[in-house]
Write an enzyme that holds these catalytic residues in place. Structure first.
Site, short mmCIF file in Angstrom:
data_model
loop_
_atom_site.label_atom_id
_atom_site.label_comp_id
_atom_site.label_asym_id
_atom_site.label_seq_id
_atom_site.Cartn_x
_atom_site.Cartn_y
_atom_site.Cartn_z
N GLU A 153 109.97 5.53 63.40
CA GLU A 153 109.32 4.22 63.10
C GLU A 153 110.21 3.08 62.61
O GLU A 153 109.80 1.94 63.12
CB GLU A 153 108.15 4.72 62.01
CG GLU A 153 107.19 3.47 61.96
CD GLU A 153 105.90 3.95 61.30
OE1 GLU A 153 105.06 3.02 61.02
OE2 GLU A 153 105.58 5.03 61.17
N GLY A 185 94.65 0.58 61.49
CA GLY A 185 94.70 -0.64 60.94
C GLY A 185 93.76 -0.67 59.61
O GLY A 185 93.62 -1.54 58.96
N GLU A 222 102.39 1.14 45.56
CA GLU A 222 102.40 0.30 46.87
C GLU A 222 103.83 -0.44 46.92
O GLU A 222 104.08 -1.08 46.22
CB GLU A 222 101.38 -0.73 46.73
CG GLU A 222 100.46 -0.43 48.23
CD GLU A 222 100.00 0.99 48.52
OE1 GLU A 222 100.52 1.63 49.34
OE2 GLU A 222 98.88 1.20 47.72
N GLY A 230 95.34 1.34 56.89
CA GLY A 230 96.11 1.53 55.74
C GLY A 230 96.23 3.07 55.36
O GLY A 230 96.50 3.19 54.48
N ASP A 241 104.27 8.07 53.67
CA ASP A 241 103.35 8.17 54.58
C ASP A 241 103.60 9.47 55.46
O ASP A 241 102.58 10.45 55.55
CB ASP A 241 103.10 7.14 55.57
CG ASP A 241 102.47 5.75 55.01
OD1 ASP A 241 102.41 5.78 53.88
OD2 ASP A 241 102.72 4.74 55.71
N SER A 272 97.69 6.06 60.23
CA SER A 272 97.56 6.66 61.80
C SER A 272 98.89 6.90 62.47
O SER A 272 99.00 8.15 62.98
CB SER A 272 96.44 5.76 62.41
OG SER A 272 97.24 4.31 62.90
#
Length: 378
Positions: free
Chosen positions: A160, A122, A32, A124, A172, A127
């Site tokens: 993004e 929301g 992470e 994680g 992602d 989406s």
């Protein structure tokens, strides 16, 4: 999902769609906030997904219908400069993807698009990346462009970062674009090399949503990235991927910056060890690494919240040594990922007493790893 979505498309646009695309969400098993530090991550694409139903237009206009928002529509010309639209905020990620593809020089056709998704927002589970990769895959197919999945992922990341305002890494988007069934993906976020890692036979992925929604743009995600960049500069490396603990301790970092950097350095080491553990079918080692990852996110990176910590603690106790649990995603809420033998998953979930902040039971997804984005053939 495809048949109802195609009917909505036909009802809204007065024609049949030319193609349907699916793009999966992802769950990060470990690693992470390492991606934007040029480090390592170990996600898997999962069955929740975005679907895009599309047909070409000849006027250079993108027209989108949001089937999950009551059939709301938005449109813009492909040659328009990106600008967020407060009246149609749900379309900003789609606008960002078309802008990123155009900026890369791809000659896109106009399109009518209908979008829908099953990725919990929301949580994680990416989406937004799923939606953007799906849009990119659909537009490439409509326009007759042969764009590699990894390149679609890069454009989704650029959209993004440059337009939406989340300075995200590449994990992602690569996971959604390049997923492999029954495998996690060992991703080197510097080289963008992707190596499938077979998941042990008989393992189940459990995803439990805490009920605490996340908001990366409004939250502290960008702050954490700035702290990591400051640490790298102080140590004299281009990214924390190149640092080690001796370098951090010799750099006279303030306590907060040191803690943030320590998480990244130790998390990179955990990802490398986790890939070896999964390949060897060692769920005990994997569980220990997941526990250490969560503790580091909680204590050094400070991105967990009490509800998440409570959920992780309970899942770890229910699973025992053979497997583990940790928060997944950018932090400040969202979901927990757990690995356990499939034959013990029913008992784990039956014993779970966690309740969301509103007192209701949490959303639980029982997942296996799936393939990345592509055309739906039936």
């Amino acid at each position: 999902m495809t048949a109802p979505l195609a009917r909505q498309f036909a009802d809204g646009f007065g024609m049949s769609p030319a193609l349907v695309v699916r793009a999966p969400g992802r769950v990060n098993l470990i690693g992470e906030h390492t991606d934007y530090n040029d480090g390592f991550v170990l996600p898997a694409a999962i069955s929740v997904e975005s679907r895009v139903v599309a047909a070409p237009r000849g006027d250079g206009v993108i027209r989108v219908m949001a089937c999950d928002f009551g059939g709301a529509t938005a449109q813009w010309p492909l040659d328009a400069t990106y600008a967020a639209d407060p009246a149609h905020g749900w379309a900003d990620y789609i606008r960002a993807m078309t802008a990123a593809m155009s900026a890369r020089g791809h000659a896109l056709t106009g399109a009518d698009l209908a979008v829908s998704g099953t990725v919990p927002q929301g949580a994680g589970l990416s989406s937004s990346a799923s939606l953007m990769v799906g849009i990119g895959t659909a537009l490439a197919a409509l326009s007759g462009l042969a764009i590699a999945p990894a390149d679609i992922a890069l454009m989704a990341q650029a959209g993004e970062c440059d337009h939406v305002g989340v300075r995200c890494g590449i994990m992602d988007q690569l996971a959604s674009a390049c997923g492999v069934r029954d495998h996690a993906l060992m991703i080197d976020c510097r080289s963008r090399a992707v190596r499938p890692v077979a998941l042990p036979k008989g393992v189940e992925i459990l995803i439990v949503h805490s009920g605490v929604a996340r908001g990366l743009v409004e939250g502290a995600y960008n702050d954490r990235r700035a702290q990591c960049e400051a640490a790298a500069a102080a140590v004299g490396v281009s990214a924390l991927r190149d640092a080690d603990m001796a370098m951090l301790e010799g750099a006279r970092l303030d306590a907060v910056t040191l803690a943030r950097a320590r998480h990244v350095v130790t998390e990179n080491a955990r990802v490398l060890a986790a890939a070896e553990a999964l390949a060897a079918g060692d769920l005990v080692a994997m569980g220990a690494l997941m526990a250490a990852s969560h503790a580091s996110m909680r204590d050094d990176f400070r991105i967990t919240v009490p509800a998440i910590d409570a959920l992780v603690t309970e899942l770890q106790a229910l699973i025992g040594l053979e497997g583990g649990a940790r928060m997944t995603g950018g932090g400040f809420g969202g979901a927990v990922v757990a690995l356990c033998p499939a034959d013990s998953a029913d008992a784990v979930l039956a014993g779970l007493t966690y309740r969301k902040p509103d007192g209701s039971p949490p959303l639980v997804l029982r997942e296996t790893a799936c393939d990345g984005a592509g055309l739906v053939m039936s």
